[in-house]
Motif scaffolding. Structure first.
Motif, PDB file in Angstrom:
ATOM      1  N   LEU A  12     -19.683  -1.435   4.632  1.00  0.00           N
ATOM      2  CA  LEU A  12     -19.071  -0.114   4.486  1.00  0.00           C
ATOM      3  C   LEU A  12     -17.564  -0.280   4.455  1.00  0.00           C
ATOM      4  N   MET A  13     -16.934   0.205   3.387  1.00  0.00           N
ATOM      5  CA  MET A  13     -15.491   0.120   3.209  1.00  0.00           C
ATOM      6  C   MET A  13     -14.886   1.527   3.271  1.00  0.00           C
ATOM      7  N   VAL A  14     -13.578   1.574   3.581  1.00  0.00           N
ATOM      8  CA  VAL A  14     -12.848   2.840   3.643  1.00  0.00           C
ATOM      9  C   VAL A  14     -11.570   2.685   2.823  1.00  0.00           C
ATOM     10  N   VAL A  15     -11.208   3.717   2.077  1.00  0.00           N
ATOM     11  CA  VAL A  15      -9.978   3.681   1.276  1.00  0.00           C
ATOM     12  C   VAL A  15      -8.785   3.982   2.174  1.00  0.00           C
ATOM     13  N   ARG A  16      -7.759   3.143   2.053  1.00  0.00           N
ATOM     14  CA  ARG A  16      -6.523   3.335   2.802  1.00  0.00           C
ATOM     15  C   ARG A  16      -5.581   4.242   2.009  1.00  0.00           C
ATOM     16  N   GLY A  17      -4.525   4.700   2.633  1.00  0.00           N
ATOM     17  CA  GLY A  17      -3.605   5.634   1.991  1.00  0.00           C
ATOM     18  C   GLY A  17      -2.821   5.053   0.832  1.00  0.00           C
ATOM     19  N   ASP A  18      -2.807   3.717   0.685  1.00  0.00           N
ATOM     20  CA  ASP A  18      -2.120   3.114  -0.456  1.00  0.00           C
ATOM     21  C   ASP A  18      -3.096   2.754  -1.570  1.00  0.00           C
ATOM     22  N   GLY A  19      -4.362   3.159  -1.424  1.00  0.00           N
ATOM     23  CA  GLY A  19      -5.361   2.898  -2.446  1.00  0.00           C
ATOM     24  C   GLY A  19      -6.178   1.645  -2.223  1.00  0.00           C
ATOM     25  N   ALA A  20      -5.792   0.795  -1.273  1.00  0.00           N
ATOM     26  CA  ALA A  20      -6.537  -0.434  -0.995  1.00  0.00           C
ATOM     27  C   ALA A  20      -7.786  -0.118  -0.179  1.00  0.00           C
TER      28      ALA A  20
END
Length: 675
Positions: free
Chosen positions: A232-240
């Protein structure tokens, strides 16, 4: 593992992308070989985001008719952190300030962010070269027994911890041993100077840990029940992208996650490296700049909820303009003018679709009345949040709240006095009640541009709206269709304004004031006298969102620029959540505390050298090891590492003198997937 080096099996692997927006939660199934395999939407459940995520995921799995166990990666962008900071939510935390004074709380909005949460001041910290001052833990030892019972976590910030974090680490270890509670250290979140702002960022992160943990735990539980055993991944505020475990400890980095995902999705869907990206939803329009294939980041750090953080995030401007925007009439002018937003309403067409013929019956009743009423075409209903969140209401608020149900009630029957309108608005602002009324989405149903909800309710809402008169008794429009055309045109015009406002602001101008100028007004209206005015934008517009095809071709035409609305633009954020890369960065500083001694500060590693070259070599090798380990924690096994050097030196009397060096290592790669 880069996408272009993926094996055939990896190219066909199925990924699940999820985005929780203000109105809808979107889900897509995607593979490198096939692109979007299936997509679905479900209403966002603000009181429990995991519920909306489960609904959207179940729908997309059913649409694709697949066994969910074959999904190899799940990635989501979430509004949780952003909404929590905007609404002032989060757990009560204890702040430990090492080497700071009470006066430092008045800098960078730290005191305001801290509110009534406790703070403990400790003697200690370091100087600019990482030299330690005496650390005195007595005040902490006295405070811990009480804090352990009254806070949900701790934030620790030490003076110049970015040059030497040893005092933060000592505090972290002591607090964890004594309390067992989560601890966030400031050096873990930012390598930048400015202690009070670093402390602010740390406080906000500590507050969010319990909330993001609940969301991730609930999502993991749902995936497990569906037999989806994938990272499970989550998007960070810089798009990564980062792993869920990584996001659990650094939730502050997920602010502006959704807007960042939309930019990643926009580039993937269009292949454009340079563009203005405008994402229109039900509640807001988000506008940002795509530069050389990457989202343009805010150089000063993301601002959310009025607080300027040290979090690298997309430079996004958000406007209260969407398909569900409230429509009001400014009838003070000679010619009445429609105003859109910023408040969101439940469209009448959606209300009737969800609640049946009663909505139609009340609209028809109001339309048959001899005189129009000020509350015509408006309904109220509960949002469905847990009853516990209604605590603290005044007597008048509680009385009205008790009379409102999960079924819509017309305001002309619900409210008995003008003063109750203000009471109702307070319940709306608390997130307890929804208001329904005529919106741009309804206008599109009247015009036949949208067909997903109840067009009859939309037309009745328009018919009620045009019964209103301006200050000299003229009707706003002759027919429901004429009104719908005016609303449609108003949203196109306002969309042009928010795009221009963003472009002007990125160019260093006052965006809002510049857009209001008579010259811009003339350019957008197409009117010209002896002098004509035109506007030129140096890049195309990418329109995203479910309603983008309805508006953005006309937006591009008005601005004289190409406007692309790519296929699957309605789920661009969810696509951006799965096509992105893991990317992490770390920095190391080399200073010269005394001539001839070169001190390397790389995270928790401090080492002195007698030669500049040796210090540089050690700093780079250490950074590579650290960023490689960080990238693995963030969710990639095959990261590519790039190290940049910024060496600052002065030449005095033809002699070069070293000042300092900053090395930055960036590791990036595709996320690992289930085998």
């Amino acid at each position: 593992m880069a996408a272009d080096r993926a094996t055939g099996d990896e190219r066909n692997a199925l990924f699940l992308g999820i985005d929780t927006g203000g109105t809808y939660t979107d889900a897509v199934l995607w593979s490198q070989a096939r692109g979007v395999v299936a997509k679905a939407k479900a209403l966002t459940t603000r009181h429990d985001l995991a519920e909306g995520i489960a609904n959207a995921a179940d729908r997309v799995i059913a649409t694709a008719e697949i066994n969910p166990g074959i999904i190899r990666l799940v990635s989501m962008s979430t509004t949780l952190a952003t909404n929590a900071l905007v609404e002032g939510q989060g757990g009560r935390i204890g702040l430990v300030m090492i080497g700071f004074t009470e006066a430092d709380l008045d800098k960078s909005g730290l005191r305001q962010a801290l509110g009534s949460d406790p703070v403990v001041f400790i003697a200690g910290g370091h100087d600019v070269h990482g030299q330690a001052k005496a650390l005195d833990m007595e005040a902490l030892e006295k405070a811990l027994p009480n804090l352990a019972r009254t806070v949900s976590g701790f934030a620790v910030c030490a003076y110049f911890a970015v040059r030497n974090p040893s005092h933060e680490l000592a505090m972290r270890d002591r607090i964890r041993k004594k309390t067992g509670l989560p601890v966030t250290c400031s050096h873990e979140l930012s390598a930048k100077l400015n202690g009070p702002r670093r402390a602010l960022t740390t406080v906000l992160n500590a507050r969010l840990i319990a909330m993001i943990d609940r969301l991730i735990t609930a999502t993991e539980g749902f995936l497990d029940r569906r037999g989806i055993h994938a990272p499970l991944m989550v998007v960070r505020g810089d798009g990564a992208l980062v792993s869920a475990a990584f996001a659990r400890t650094r939730p502050i980095e997920t602010i502006l996650s959704g807007p960042a995902a939309s930019l990643v999705g926009a580039r993937h869907l269009t292949g454009l490296d340079n563009a203005l990206v405008s994402d229109i939803g039900g509640t807001t329009t988000d506008v940002a700049v795509l530069d050389r294939g990457r989202p343009r980041l805010d150089p000063e750090g993301a601002t959310v909820g009025g607080f300027r953080t040290m979090v690298e995030a997309v430079a996004m401007r958000t406007f209260g303009l969407g398909g569900d925007s409230e429509i009001t009439l400014d009838d003070q002018a000679l010619t009445p003018k429609l105003k859109l937003g910023p408040r969101r309403l439940v469209p009448l067409s959606l209300l009737a679709k969800n609640h049946g013929s009663d909505v139609i019956a009340h609209l028809e009743r109001q339309l048959k009345a001899p005189q129009p009423g000020r509350l015509d075409g408006r309904f109220a209903l509960r949002t469905g949040v847990p009853a516990a969140l209604a605590a603290g209401l005044s007597a008048s608020e509680a009385e009205l709240h008790d009379r409102i149900t999960v079924e819509p009630q017309p305001l002309d029957k619900l409210l008995s006095s003008t003063s109750q309108t203000a009471t109702l608005n307070r319940l709306v602002s608390r997130g307890l009640v929804h208001i329904s009324g005529f919106t741009p989405s309804d206008a599109c149903h009247v015009l036949g541009l949208q067909h997903n909800w109840d067009a009859d309710a939309a037309r009745l809402g328009a018919a009620l709206f045009i019964r209103r008169k301006d200050s000299i008794g003229r009707p706003l429009a002759e027919t429901p269709e004429a009104l719908a055309q005016q609303v449609h045109a108003a949203l196109i015009r306002r969309s042009c304004e928010v795009i221009l406002e963003t472009a002007f602001a990125e160019d260093g101008l006052d965006g809002p004031q510049t857009v209001k100028s008579p010259l811009i007004e003339r350019a957008l209206s197409g009117k010209s006298g002896i002098a004509g005015v035109r506007i030129a934008i140096d890049r195309p517009i990418i329109g995203l969102g479910a309603s983008a095809p309805i508006y953005y071709p006309a937006v591009g035409e008005m601005l004289g620029v190409e406007a692309r609305v790519p296929r699957d633009s309605d789920v661009a954020n969810a696509i951006g959540a799965v096509v992105g890369q893991v990317r992490v960065s770390l920095t190391a500083e080399i200073s010269q505390p005394v001539e001839g001694r070169f001190r390397v500060s790389a995270g928790e590693t401090i080492r002195d050298f007698g030669e500049e070259a040796a210090a540089l070599a050690f700093a780079e090798s250490t950074l590579r090891e650290q960023v490689s380990a960080r990238a693995m924690q963030a969710g990639t096994d095959g990261a590519e590492i790039i190290v940049s050097h910024d060496i600052r030196a002065a030449t005095i009397e033809d002699k070069r003198t070293f000042v300092e060096a900053i090395l930055t290592a960036t590791a990036s790669g595709r996320p690992r997937i289930a085998r």
